[in-house]
Structures are given as C-alpha cells and as structure tokens.
Design an enzyme around this catalytic site. Structure first.
Site, PDB file in Angstrom:
ATOM      1  N   GLY A  58     -10.272  -3.255 -10.196  1.00  0.00           N
ATOM      2  CA  GLY A  58      -9.549  -2.104  -9.647  1.00  0.00           C
ATOM      3  C   GLY A  58      -8.215  -2.533  -9.089  1.00  0.00           C
ATOM      4  N   GLY A  60      -4.697  -0.958  -6.409  1.00  0.00           N
ATOM      5  CA  GLY A  60      -4.073   0.092  -5.619  1.00  0.00           C
ATOM      6  C   GLY A  60      -2.634  -0.232  -5.337  1.00  0.00           C
ATOM      7  N   GLY A  61      -2.014   0.571  -4.475  1.00  0.00           N
ATOM      8  CA  GLY A  61      -0.608   0.379  -4.175  1.00  0.00           C
ATOM      9  C   GLY A  61      -0.336  -0.924  -3.447  1.00  0.00           C
ATOM     10  CG  MET A  62      -0.960  -1.462   0.307  1.00  0.00           C
ATOM     11  SD  MET A  62      -1.437  -1.494   2.035  1.00  0.00           S
ATOM     12  CE  MET A  62      -0.812  -3.104   2.532  1.00  0.00           C
ATOM     13  N   GLY A  63      -2.755  -3.749  -3.396  1.00  0.00           N
ATOM     14  CA  GLY A  63      -3.357  -4.950  -3.936  1.00  0.00           C
ATOM     15  C   GLY A  63      -4.236  -4.689  -5.135  1.00  0.00           C
ATOM     16  CB  VAL A  65     -10.168  -4.682  -6.149  1.00  0.00           C
ATOM     17  CG1 VAL A  65     -11.562  -5.028  -5.653  1.00  0.00           C
ATOM     18  CG2 VAL A  65      -9.390  -3.931  -5.078  1.00  0.00           C
ATOM     19  CE  LYS A  80      -6.626  -3.276  -0.923  1.00  0.00           C
ATOM     20  NZ  LYS A  80      -6.807  -2.072  -0.071  1.00  0.00           N
ATOM     21  CG  ASP A 174      -4.917   8.139   1.663  1.00  0.00           C
ATOM     22  OD1 ASP A 174      -4.662   9.310   1.310  1.00  0.00           O
ATOM     23  OD2 ASP A 174      -4.799   7.168   0.901  1.00  0.00           O
TER      24      ASP A 174
END
Length: 618
Positions: A58, A60-63, A65, A80, A174
């Site tokens: 997976g 996301g915007g920050m990292g 996984v 992550k 969020d």
C-alpha cells in the site's frame, strides 16, 4: 483477503483525495500514489530493524507500506516507510512520528497497533505496525443504501475507538471509509481497526506537533465546517465525519457533492443535507434524525461526545412500537422574508427537527421558517431550515401525510432547554420578560443598507481585498447574523436578517472563487479585483473564457478600451507617465479581463510607487 496496514491495496486503487491548505494556497492532493511503483523497488529486500521488506502492500501521501517478515522467527508485520523526499521536511517527519505517539497514547483494541518507530542507518524513517487481513469499509460503500443492521455495529465500534482517542485529547481529523478497516475476529466478521492517525491533532503540545494556525487538513467530502476555516476543533469534528459516513451508508450518496473545493466548502458550511429518510424511506425516522444531528453545522448542536452518538445508534436499532400515538402540536409558521403565515400540525418532533403536516405547503428547500409551537405551558419559538418536502403524490405512495421536514438551526440555549422539556413530557417554564434591545434596530438598519449595496459593502471589504480577507469577512458577517437571529422578535426584523443571510450566501458564491469573482468584478469595472484573481492563480484560459462571456454583454467596451490604451501609450511616449497610467486605468475599467493591459499597467505601477489610484470602485 488482502494484507493491510495503515493503507491497503484497496486504498491504492481508490485515489482517495485529501486536502491540505496553508496560508493563501489551496491544493487538492492525490492520495495515495496514483500508480503502482516500478518493479525494481529499491526498498524491497531491505532490512529495517528485525524485519525484511518482502512486498509492497500500500501507499499514501506520506509513505509506502510494506509487508515485513522477522528475520529470525518469520512473524509478519506491516512497515510504513516515510517517502525519502519528505524526510528533509522536519514538520512532516514530526507528523510521521506523531502518528505513532498518538496511537500509542490511546491504546485501544479498535485502533491499529504500532510496535516500533525508528530511523534506519540508511536514513529511512519507519513505523512497524500490526499486520491485518481484511478490507476497508469503503469496499462496502456503493450507490445503493445498505441495511442498517449491517453497518451500525461497525460505526458503534468506531464510536468506541473515538471515545478512547478523545479522552486522551486526540482528534483523528481524517475519518473516512478508507480509514476504517474491517478484519475478522472470532464470530465478528467486521471487527474494526481505525487507521491513519498521521494528521491527528494532539491536545498536549508536549506529546506531538500541533497543526500550524491557518492550516487545514482532511478529506473535503468528510470535513466538518469548522475544519474548513482553520479554527479550533475538538472531537465533534470526528462525529461530523462519522455522520457523513452514516449518511453515505444509509442512502448510497454523500450529503454533498461539488465540482471543486470552494463549492464543497460552501456546501458543508451553508447547505442543509436532504433528510436520509427522504432518500431512503426504509430507514427509521430515529436513525435519520441521529444522522442529521451528527451533521449539524455548529459543533454544540451535534452529539456531546462519541458515547452519546453510540447510544443514539444503538437506540435506532431497537424496534419502535409506541404504546400510544405520538403527540401532535398546533403550529403557526411564518416564512421570512415573506409575511404570510399558516397553520400546521407538528409531528415527529425531536431535538434535531420536526415534520410539519400541512396541505399545499411547499416552501423552497434550504429556506428558513419560523415556527411557533403551542405546547403545554406556553409556546416555543423555533427556527428551522427546510430539508424535506412530501408532496401529496409522495404522501399517498409512502402512507404518510404531506408536509415539510425542518432541521432546527440557531436555537438559543433557552429555546433548546424548552424543547428538551417538551420532549420529556414536561410543561414549559414561564420565561422571563424579554429585555429591551435598543441596539437591535440600529444593527438591522445597517444590514439593510449593506444589502442594498454591492457584495464588497456587504462584507465590509475593499474591492481589491485578497481572498483570505474576503473569507475572514464572510465568516465575521455570518457570525454576526447568527447572533442577530434569536434577537429578532418581530416578523419584519426576522425578514431583514433572513434577507441578509441569503445575500451573504450569494456574495460568498460570487467572490471566494477566482473565476466567479473575475466575472463579477469585470461587470462592475473593478480591474483591481480581477488583478487579485490573476494573482490567486486564475489561468490564461479561464481569463479568456470569462472575457468571451463578458464582451457580448458589454458591446463597445473593447473598442473604447483600445482607444484608452492607445492614448496611454501616446502619453507615455511623451514622458507623461501619470496621464499614461490614468488612461490605462480607463482601459482596464472598460475591459478588465485583458491580460496584456494588466501586465502593462501593473508593470508601470511598480515603476511609479508614488502614483495613487485615481478612482475607487466601492
């Protein structure tokens, strides 16, 4: 089954949107990664602590996984890893660390566990989390309503997780279906794990970083009204997001849809959602009212805390078999800004709203009504916004009387106290006499004067105000009108307040979006306002489209502007710069959407600091 940590493969496929706004800029950020990483991922096979990264699961915007496997005993976790290009940003690194601190602080079974937080010798910041199997709640979301008994138990678990977080001063901020992960545990196929506290707000500044003043974070479709203005928030913002999720599951639709961030912000701050029971008549009125209370615009009108919302959700699952007919109250209804009044019967009275049974009564959706409710012990003055209309045809099909559903708004504490007494079967207490309000009429006349002028006068803002100033003035005006509403005792006073409120909605719609503001200001010759729109990011294409709409509505302006521009260049060639600037101002007043006039004029202005504007468009 798929493997999951803070971001599942399902989330990668969905491109969920998260908004981040700081200072004067607003951005829509795609989240997570828009495409799978290349096969040659440099982190695959890397050992971080005791775990080797064996597969990316997976992002996301920050990292990103990864599935991690213990080098010695083979146990599996989710790891992550902060994106390398973000590791140089101290604020983002602190936010990455805050996720682990927030989760560790709460320690609840319905929140994903984080085991370790560290930095590898090679410089990667990473979190080690429990490895989950299952799917996100977003997999259950569709365009069709879901049976409440299938999703209310899920949201009840989310309430438990939020209660634990809020008790420790942590606000998620969020909450959305992608961050509610469902994993099998025993006989419970949908055991909840709440994910992604990466932008959580921590009440204790010593625990983790606070969001900077003026920064807004969240996912627009689920953000509470107070999150859009960058002010103080508490756990009731999470309850608003949970109400949005409940609305989506109960009806198959979000309460608001919009083409851009500005429209979404306006919807969450100003528009009343349609009643869930209107979109899905199969759900109970009790559940519909529970969802609408969670979606109240003002935090104090929502549930007090997650435990109270959990109790309301549980109660909505109970069969409602009244042993007597619910009480009906006679009602007098007035419709500001109009003067007509009519009688009706109040049915299904609740703390959040009321259904008015009446023949041939169809006020517009979103309009406001003043309701005088005759109850034991006296009368109760209430204000409601129309969120539901039941026509005579719908009445016959649904087996219910025709009428209007109202959601209560802007009720004073004393009025809400009286409503609670009525719902508890107690008579009203005799209210104290209304104190004179000598300043009310003066304030109302001032609003009446401002409403008769242009939008800038209404907002008490200069015509060349920047967008942050306009938003701030709009918020101030909204708060002032909300404070005036309960003070208005006469129908004429209520009409003035309602007219001002509707006029304010029009002003916000026209002025807080660069393209709409440019077209509005062009119509009044306010070239300084257009210049603000260009500075705020209005593109050349958008400017040209606006000009193509403007010129046919203003014949002759283009030719007059050319004459003024030619005159300006003649003055400049002769060394008369003030006259040249004045002529360019005339050209821009005639044709405010021509970019080359702006470029020439403002370039000259920068070279002539002592020049003062010749006219005002106020």
């Amino acid at each position: 089954m798929v493997c999951h940590s803070c971001h599942s493969e399902h989330e990668v496929a969905k491109l969920c949107r998260t908004v981040v706004r700081a200072g004067t800029g607003t951005q829509w950020m795609g989240r997570p990664d828009p495409a799978p990483p290349p096969a040659a991922d440099p982190l695959l096979g890397l050992q971080l602590g005791n775990f080797r990264l064996i597969r990316r699961i997976g992002g996301g915007g920050m990292g990103s996984v990864y599935l991690g496997e213990h080098a010695g005993i083979g146990s599996r976790v989710a790891v992550k890893v902060l994106h390398p290009h973000l590791a140089q940003n101290e604020s983002l690194v602190n936010r990455f660390r805050a996720e682990a601190l927030a989760v560790n602080l709460i320690g609840h079974e319905n929140i994903v566990s984080i085991f370790d937080l560290s930095v590898a010798p090679s410089g990667q910041h990473y979190l080690v989390m429990e490895h989950l199997e299952g799917r996100p709640l977003s997999d259950l979301v569709s365009d069709e309503p879901l049976e409440p008994r299938s999703w209310i138990p899920i949201l009840i678990q989310v309430c438990d997780a939020l209660s634990a977080a809020h008790r420790r001063g942590v606000v998620h901020r969020d909450l959305k279906p992608d961050n509610i992960f469902l994993t099998p545990r025993g006989s419970n196929e949908h055991f909840v794990k709440l994910l992604d506290f990466g932008i959580a707000k921590l009440a204790d500044a010593q625990i983790g970083p606070q969001t900077s003043q003026g920064m807004i974070v969240g996912t627009p479709e689920y953000m509470a009204p107070e999150q859009y203005v960058g002010g103080a928030i508490d756990g009731r913002a999470d309850l608003y997001a949970l109400g949005t999720i409940a609305y989506q599951l109960a009806t198959g639709a979000l309460p608001f849809r919009a083409a851009n961030l500005a429209a979404m912000m306006l919807a969450h701050q100003e528009l009343a959602p349609a009643s869930p029971a209107e979109l899905n008549p199969q759900i109970s009125r009790r559940l519909s009212d529970t969802i609408l209370q969670a979606l109240a615009k003002r935090p104090e009108n929502r549930f007090r805390d997650a435990a109270q919302m959990k109790a309301a959700l549980l109660a909505s699952l109970e069969p409602t078999v009244p042993d007597r007919a619910p009480p009906r109250y006679p009602v007098q209804v007035s419709c500001p800004p109009h003067t007509d009044q009519r009688s009706a019967q109040a049915q299904e009275l609740s703390r959040g709203g009321v259904f008015l049974s009446a023949q041939g009564f169809a006020p517009p959706l979103r309009s406001r009504l003043k309701v005088t409710l005759t109850v034991p012990g006296g009368t109760l003055e209430l204000t409601g916004e129309v969120v539901r209309l039941v026509t005579e045809q719908q009445s016959a099909a649904w087996g219910m009387p025709p009428g209007v559903g109202l959601q209560f708004v802007e009720l004073s504490p004393r009025t809400r106290e009286g409503l609670d007494r009525v719902l508890a079967g107690k008579p009203l207490e005799t209210p104290p006499p209304v104190a004179p309000d000598p300043g009310l009429e003066r304030e109302l006349q001032e609003w009446k004067r401002r409403c008769a002028k242009d939008f800038y006068t209404l907002l008490d803002a200069p015509t060349d105000a920047d967008f942050d100033t306009l938003r701030a003035r709009a918020r101030e005006a909204k708060l002032k009108l909300e404070a005036l509403w309960p003070r208005a005792q006469k129908p004429e006073q209520s009409r003035i307040v309602e007219q001002a409120r509707l006029r304010l909605i029009d002003a916000v719609h026209a002025l807080i979006h660069p393209q709409r503001r440019a077209e509005h200001d062009a119509g009044t010759g306010n070239y300084r306002g257009v210049a603000r729109c260009i500075a705020a990011g209005l593109t050349v294409t958008e400017l040209e489209r606006a000009r193509n709409r403007f010129l046919p509505e203003h014949p002759g302006n283009e030719s007059r502007a050319r004459i003024h521009a030619a005159t300006a260049e003649a003055h400049l060639a002769g060394g008369d710069r003030p006259a040249g600037l004045a002529a360019y101002e005339q050209a821009l007043s005639e044709d405010p959407l021509t970019l080359r006039y702006h470029q020439r004029y403002w370039s000259l202005r920068r070279q002539t600091p002592a020049h003062s504007p010749s006219t005002s468009h106020r």
